[in-house]
Design a protein around this motif. Structure first.
Motif, PDB file in Angstrom:
ATOM      1  N   PHE A  24       0.835  -1.196   0.000  1.00  0.00           N
ATOM      2  CA  PHE A  24       0.000   0.000   0.000  1.00  0.00           C
ATOM      3  C   PHE A  24       0.873   1.251   0.000  1.00  0.00           C
ATOM      4  O   PHE A  24       0.612   2.198  -0.738  1.00  0.00           O
ATOM      5  N   ASP A  50      -7.412   2.051   4.126  1.00  0.00           N
ATOM      6  CA  ASP A  50      -7.085   0.839   3.375  1.00  0.00           C
ATOM      7  C   ASP A  50      -7.238   0.973   1.861  1.00  0.00           C
ATOM      8  O   ASP A  50      -6.933   0.036   1.128  1.00  0.00           O
ATOM      9  N   CYS A  67      -5.185   2.083  -5.047  1.00  0.00           N
ATOM     10  CA  CYS A  67      -4.297   1.367  -4.126  1.00  0.00           C
ATOM     11  C   CYS A  67      -5.164   0.661  -3.088  1.00  0.00           C
ATOM     12  O   CYS A  67      -6.014   1.287  -2.467  1.00  0.00           O
ATOM     13  N   ARG A  69      -4.868  -1.726   0.313  1.00  0.00           N
ATOM     14  CA  ARG A  69      -4.054  -2.372   1.344  1.00  0.00           C
ATOM     15  C   ARG A  69      -4.425  -3.848   1.517  1.00  0.00           C
ATOM     16  O   ARG A  69      -3.541  -4.700   1.525  1.00  0.00           O
TER      17      ARG A  69
END
Length: 80
Positions: A24, A50, A67, A69
């Protein structure tokens, strides 16, 4: 003109997407480096602890960077 004729006459939009495994933090760094390369700040679409999704407008469309996580991925989507 029928509904099918209208749909057939509409221009198609090219969308190209690529997913890359990365952390991440590395993905967030990629957003920053892309902003520096393009000389513009990204447009935030979503941002949580996240997930981050941003859009960069380009002369011929846009680039969306996501992105994640939990997935450990960066997804880059280019569209006309």
């Amino acid at each position: 003109m029928t509904a099918i004729g209208i749909l057939i006459s509409l221009p198609t939009q090219a969308v190209e997407s690529q997913a890359v495994s990365m952390s991440f933090e590395a993905c967030l760094a990629k957003i920053r480096s892309t902003a520096a390369q393009l000389g513009m700040a990204p447009i935030n679409i979503a941002e949580t602890n996240d997930l981050r999704m941003v859009r960069f407008p380009t002369s011929d469309g846009s680039v969306l960077i996501t992105c994640s996580r939990p997935d450990g991925k960066m997804v880059v989507t280019k569209s006309d």
